[in-house]
Scaffold this motif. Structure first.
Motif, PDB file in Angstrom:
ATOM      1  N   ASP A 154       4.795 -16.775  -2.201  1.00  0.00           N
ATOM      2  CA  ASP A 154       6.100 -16.683  -2.651  1.00  0.00           C
ATOM      3  C   ASP A 154       6.243 -16.864  -3.927  1.00  0.00           C
ATOM      4  OD1 ASP A 154       6.350 -16.176   0.091  1.00  0.00           O
ATOM      5  OD2 ASP A 154       7.842 -17.999   0.543  1.00  0.00           O
ATOM      6  N   ALA A 155       7.327 -15.921  -4.591  1.00  0.00           N
ATOM      7  CA  ALA A 155       7.787 -15.855  -6.010  1.00  0.00           C
ATOM      8  C   ALA A 155       8.982 -16.530  -6.150  1.00  0.00           C
ATOM      9  CB  ALA A 155       7.833 -14.573  -6.601  1.00  0.00           C
ATOM     10  N   ARG A 156       8.805 -18.125  -5.917  1.00  0.00           N
ATOM     11  CA  ARG A 156       9.887 -18.860  -6.212  1.00  0.00           C
ATOM     12  C   ARG A 156       9.448 -20.361  -6.639  1.00  0.00           C
ATOM     13  NH1 ARG A 156      10.119 -22.935  -2.170  1.00  0.00           N
ATOM     14  NH2 ARG A 156       8.479 -22.413  -0.493  1.00  0.00           N
ATOM     15  N   ALA A 300       5.351  -6.948  -7.555  1.00  0.00           N
ATOM     16  CA  ALA A 300       4.917  -6.082  -6.525  1.00  0.00           C
ATOM     17  C   ALA A 300       3.945  -6.822  -5.621  1.00  0.00           C
ATOM     18  CB  ALA A 300       4.484  -4.856  -6.916  1.00  0.00           C
ATOM     19  N   MET A 301       3.542  -8.047  -6.195  1.00  0.00           N
ATOM     20  CA  MET A 301       2.660  -9.011  -5.086  1.00  0.00           C
ATOM     21  C   MET A 301       3.419  -9.986  -4.555  1.00  0.00           C
ATOM     22  SD  MET A 301      -0.221  -7.320  -5.514  1.00  0.00           S
ATOM     23  CE  MET A 301      -1.312  -8.321  -4.530  1.00  0.00           C
ATOM     24  N   TYR A 305      -0.226  -8.804   0.292  1.00  0.00           N
ATOM     25  CA  TYR A 305      -0.748  -7.447   0.418  1.00  0.00           C
ATOM     26  C   TYR A 305       0.050  -6.553   1.192  1.00  0.00           C
ATOM     27  CZ  TYR A 305      -4.277  -3.709   1.020  1.00  0.00           C
ATOM     28  OH  TYR A 305      -4.671  -2.465   1.369  1.00  0.00           O
ATOM     29  N   ALA A 306       0.327  -7.193   2.364  1.00  0.00           N
ATOM     30  CA  ALA A 306       1.235  -6.507   3.387  1.00  0.00           C
ATOM     31  C   ALA A 306       2.508  -5.996   2.588  1.00  0.00           C
ATOM     32  CB  ALA A 306       1.648  -7.311   4.517  1.00  0.00           C
ATOM     33  N   LYS A 307       3.148  -7.013   1.994  1.00  0.00           N
ATOM     34  CA  LYS A 307       4.347  -6.687   1.002  1.00  0.00           C
ATOM     35  C   LYS A 307       4.023  -5.421   0.045  1.00  0.00           C
ATOM     36  CE  LYS A 307       7.168  -9.357   3.276  1.00  0.00           C
ATOM     37  NZ  LYS A 307       7.832 -10.339   2.324  1.00  0.00           N
ATOM     38  N   LEU A 308       2.802  -5.384  -0.697  1.00  0.00           N
ATOM     39  CA  LEU A 308       2.704  -4.418  -1.573  1.00  0.00           C
ATOM     40  C   LEU A 308       2.275  -2.986  -0.891  1.00  0.00           C
ATOM     41  CD1 LEU A 308       1.564  -3.497  -4.383  1.00  0.00           C
ATOM     42  CD2 LEU A 308      -0.786  -4.187  -3.766  1.00  0.00           C
ATOM     43  N   LEU A 309       1.867  -3.037   0.556  1.00  0.00           N
ATOM     44  CA  LEU A 309       1.671  -1.872   1.111  1.00  0.00           C
ATOM     45  C   LEU A 309       3.077  -1.126   1.307  1.00  0.00           C
ATOM     46  CD1 LEU A 309      -1.333  -2.376   3.308  1.00  0.00           C
ATOM     47  CD2 LEU A 309      -1.381  -1.137   1.162  1.00  0.00           C
ATOM     48  N   ALA A 310       4.026  -2.040   1.758  1.00  0.00           N
ATOM     49  CA  ALA A 310       5.280  -1.702   1.998  1.00  0.00           C
ATOM     50  C   ALA A 310       5.943  -1.108   0.965  1.00  0.00           C
ATOM     51  CB  ALA A 310       6.242  -2.857   2.600  1.00  0.00           C
ATOM     52  N   ARG A 311       5.773  -1.662  -0.274  1.00  0.00           N
ATOM     53  CA  ARG A 311       6.502  -1.153  -1.505  1.00  0.00           C
ATOM     54  C   ARG A 311       5.919   0.339  -1.875  1.00  0.00           C
ATOM     55  NH1 ARG A 311       5.881  -6.847  -2.761  1.00  0.00           N
ATOM     56  NH2 ARG A 311       7.896  -7.767  -2.621  1.00  0.00           N
ATOM     57  N   PRO A 315      10.002   5.021  -1.347  1.00  0.00           N
ATOM     58  CA  PRO A 315       9.957   6.130  -2.261  1.00  0.00           C
ATOM     59  C   PRO A 315      10.610   5.577  -3.738  1.00  0.00           C
ATOM     60  CG  PRO A 315      10.380   7.092  -0.254  1.00  0.00           C
ATOM     61  CD  PRO A 315      10.724   5.631   0.020  1.00  0.00           C
ATOM     62  N   PRO A 316      11.914   4.926  -3.600  1.00  0.00           N
ATOM     63  CA  PRO A 316      12.265   4.399  -5.001  1.00  0.00           C
ATOM     64  C   PRO A 316      11.509   3.385  -5.641  1.00  0.00           C
ATOM     65  CG  PRO A 316      13.993   4.581  -3.130  1.00  0.00           C
ATOM     66  CD  PRO A 316      12.772   4.763  -2.451  1.00  0.00           C
ATOM     67  N   THR A 317      10.942   2.386  -4.839  1.00  0.00           N
ATOM     68  CA  THR A 317      10.135   1.373  -5.450  1.00  0.00           C
ATOM     69  C   THR A 317       8.508   2.031  -5.810  1.00  0.00           C
ATOM     70  OG1 THR A 317      10.937  -0.244  -3.937  1.00  0.00           O
ATOM     71  CG2 THR A 317       8.885  -0.970  -4.797  1.00  0.00           C
ATOM     72  N   LEU A 318       8.127   2.698  -5.180  1.00  0.00           N
ATOM     73  CA  LEU A 318       6.839   3.675  -5.616  1.00  0.00           C
ATOM     74  C   LEU A 318       7.169   4.239  -6.818  1.00  0.00           C
ATOM     75  CD1 LEU A 318       4.135   4.379  -4.761  1.00  0.00           C
ATOM     76  CD2 LEU A 318       4.842   6.573  -3.799  1.00  0.00           C
ATOM     77  N   VAL A 319       8.191   4.987  -7.175  1.00  0.00           N
ATOM     78  CA  VAL A 319       8.510   5.327  -8.652  1.00  0.00           C
ATOM     79  C   VAL A 319       8.572   4.362  -9.571  1.00  0.00           C
ATOM     80  CG1 VAL A 319      10.389   6.642  -9.966  1.00  0.00           C
ATOM     81  CG2 VAL A 319      10.040   7.436  -7.755  1.00  0.00           C
ATOM     82  N   ARG A 320       9.150   3.260  -9.329  1.00  0.00           N
ATOM     83  CA  ARG A 320       9.067   2.323 -10.417  1.00  0.00           C
ATOM     84  C   ARG A 320       7.534   1.637 -10.436  1.00  0.00           C
ATOM     85  NH1 ARG A 320      11.733  -3.995  -9.453  1.00  0.00           N
ATOM     86  NH2 ARG A 320      10.843  -4.699 -11.417  1.00  0.00           N
ATOM     87  N   LEU A 321       6.696   1.460  -9.479  1.00  0.00           N
ATOM     88  CA  LEU A 321       5.649   0.930  -9.296  1.00  0.00           C
ATOM     89  C   LEU A 321       4.696   1.962 -10.221  1.00  0.00           C
ATOM     90  CD1 LEU A 321       4.486  -0.578  -5.856  1.00  0.00           C
ATOM     91  CD2 LEU A 321       4.103  -1.382  -8.098  1.00  0.00           C
ATOM     92  N   LYS A 322       4.496   3.308  -9.852  1.00  0.00           N
ATOM     93  CA  LYS A 322       3.864   4.151 -10.697  1.00  0.00           C
ATOM     94  C   LYS A 322       4.364   4.262 -12.270  1.00  0.00           C
ATOM     95  CE  LYS A 322       2.990   7.692  -7.280  1.00  0.00           C
ATOM     96  NZ  LYS A 322       3.115   9.045  -6.734  1.00  0.00           N
ATOM     97  N   THR A 323       5.380   3.926 -12.489  1.00  0.00           N
ATOM     98  CA  THR A 323       5.834   3.988 -14.019  1.00  0.00           C
ATOM     99  C   THR A 323       5.415   2.486 -14.598  1.00  0.00           C
ATOM    100  OG1 THR A 323       7.990   5.005 -13.627  1.00  0.00           O
ATOM    101  CG2 THR A 323       7.756   3.684 -15.758  1.00  0.00           C
TER     102      THR A 323
END
Length: 528
Positions: A154-156, A300-301, A305-311, A315-323
């Protein structure tokens, strides 16, 4: 006449008994003791697991004599930062000999680095030694292992109770023999920790005389930037009361190439102010990483890993990830600069650019396809190792020349540094390019490293010290591995003794697993 013969026999017996006899004499080599003193020609004598004599030849008899004329005789090399798990933890006794390192003349490796070292230091170290390993090991406890155990992925920030548990685990590991706390603040979930959390946990190492060893938060400009990250590590050491050691110090990627002078000045300023700050370095222009670490933003991590695959599937998250992945790829020098090195994958031995062309995808599309391919357990991507060409000669050379820098391989699977770092340093930077001298090469691979890590009675050829000794042929000592053939053993080690036992002879392993777990002496305040 009878009396004359009897007298002669008595004299011969007395003379024979007065000649010293030891287990091993390494005779007639050019001796570098690991200190800054000039070399000299002489003998090194071993008895059991100890060095009993270093000096001019004295005619000692021995059960075994090594003719070292024309050779370099030095302490067994110490690798300050390694990832040998696939060898020392193998089920195969031959693999556990750790031949990639033995063949370089390395007798001791530092493990548990980048924050990945187990907090069960005593249990793990004794199990490794009992299984039979070829090299000595020097263990660190990993901040990442502790944090993941307490907080997961977790990121906290930790709660007060969680931080107390992190500190407790670090303290226990130090009492069990860890040399300090290692971190890999570039890697999730360690990257989610704030400075204050890291300093609090590192303070448990500081209270017990240990070191803070760090793969710093940013070696480029991914997050806070190279220089700010360097200042953060120094500040963590100041708060924690620990020496600070930078792992594989570098200026990584196009945006920070040429910043080595400023990087060095930042460290020098801390040293002048009274802090103990040191570093290690490997002599390669390509780092070893993974597709995810190099390209995927840390947010994104969050969750694993499971959460990364969900991202990837959103589609909107994938656009951000690719950028953001495209920007990280630019930072790394482009798709041509990432060589995919994982063994047994269809993309092995190709650059990201080449596999993208083969698959008729964009480089980022190809990277995502690789990341979507799960490993056997389904808990992470399969085969994402890369050699990332991101450094320049003038930065590497300048860092190498600093008196507070020692040598490491950062040896990991798929990168030739695992098999060839020390011979490459000798051939390329000592003999060919003359960036440093032979004495400096040996000093920063032996005594200086032992001093930085406070490894008792190692790193020097001295009477009473442990008998880790290497005999190198200066004409033949050379790397054989390269980026396309990373698993080829180096040549030129005539003999290597580990704890007084012959581990390597004429480049071949003897099968003797003489390595030990060099647990740090129990610090004060640890109880009985």
């Amino acid at each position: 006449m009878k009396r004359l013969v009897l007298t002669a026999l008595v004299w011969c017996a007395a003379t024979a008994s007065s000649v010293p006899r030891v287990d091993v004499v390494i005779r007639g080599g050019t001796i570098y003791t690991g200190a800054e003193a000039p070399p000299f020609v002489g003998d090194v004598e071993l008895e059991g697991d100890r060095i009993v004599y270093v000096g001019r030849a004295r005619g000692t008899a021995a059960a075994k004599v090594i003719d070292a004329r024309g050779m370099i005789v030095a302490p067994g090399l110490i690798d300050a930062h390694t990832h040998p798990d696939s060898y020392i933890r193998s089920s195969d006794p031959k693999a556990r000999l750790n031949l990639p390192w033995l063949a370089q003349g390395v007798s001791t490796v530092v493990i548990g680095v980048d924050g990945y070292g187990t907090f069960e230091v005593s249990k793990d170290s004794h199990a490794l030694e009992a299984s039979g390993i070829g090299t000595n090991i020097v263990p660190f406890v990993g901040f990442g292992s502790i944090r993941q155990h307490v907080l997961g992925q977790d990121a906290r920030a930790p709660t007060s109770a969680e931080l107390s548990e992190e500190k407790r685990l670090a303290a226990a590991a130090m009492c069990e023999g860890a040399y300090g706390l290692s971190t890999g603040l570039f890697y999730p979930p360690q990257s989610f920790a704030k400075t204050e959390e890291v300093a609090a946990v590192a303070g448990e190492a500081g209270k017990r005389g240990g070191m803070y060893d760090t793969h710093q938060r940013d070696e480029s400009n991914y997050a806070i930037g190279l220089l700010a990250s360097t200042r953060e590590a120094i500040e963590i050491g100041r708060i924690a009361g620990t020496p600070v050691h930078f792992a594989h110090l570098k200026a990584l990627g196009v945006p920070v190439q040429g910043q080595a002078p400023a990087l060095i000045a930042t460290i020098e300023a801390a040293r002048r102010a009274g802090q103990i700050v040191t570093a290690d370095q490997y002599p390669w222009l390509a780092s070893g990483s993974s597709v995810d670490a190099a390209l995927v933003p840390s947010w994104a991590m969050d969750g694993g890993y499971a959460k990364l695959l969900a991202r990837f599937d959103d589609p909107p998250t994938l656009v951000r990830l690719k950028t953001e992945m495209a920007e990280n790829l630019r930072r790394r020098g482009g798709a041509e600069s990432l060589l995919l090195t994982a063994q047994g994958q269809p993309w092995s031995g190709k650059t990201l650019a080449q596999i993208a062309t083969q698959w008729q995808l964009s480089p980022i599309g190809a990277a995502i396809r690789i990341l979507r391919t799960p490993d056997a357990a389904g808990t992470g991507p399969a085969g994402t190792d890369v050699a990332s060409f991101n450094m320049i000669d003038r930065d590497v050379d300048l860092i190498m020349k600093q008196r507070w820098v020692v040598t490491s391989s950062d040896g990991s699977n798929g990168h030739p540094r695992q098999y060839a770092t020390f011979p490459r340093l000798y051939r390329t930077y000592v003999r060919d390019r003359k960036v440093i001298g032979l004495g400096q090469f040996i000093r920063r691979s032996t005594g200086a490293t032992a001093d930085m890590y406070q490894i008792p009675q190692r790193g020097y050829l001295r009477r009473g010290y442990y008998a880790d000794v290497v005999v190198l042929d200066p004409k033949r000592y050379a790397p054989r591995a390269d980026y396309l053939h990373p698993r080829v053993t180096s040549v030129g080690v005539a003999a290597l003794f580990v704890n007084g036992r012959l581990a390597l002879s004429d480049g071949a392993a003897t099968g003797i697993a003489a390595g030990r777990a060099l647990l740090r002496p129990r610090p004060a305040g640890c109880g009985q």
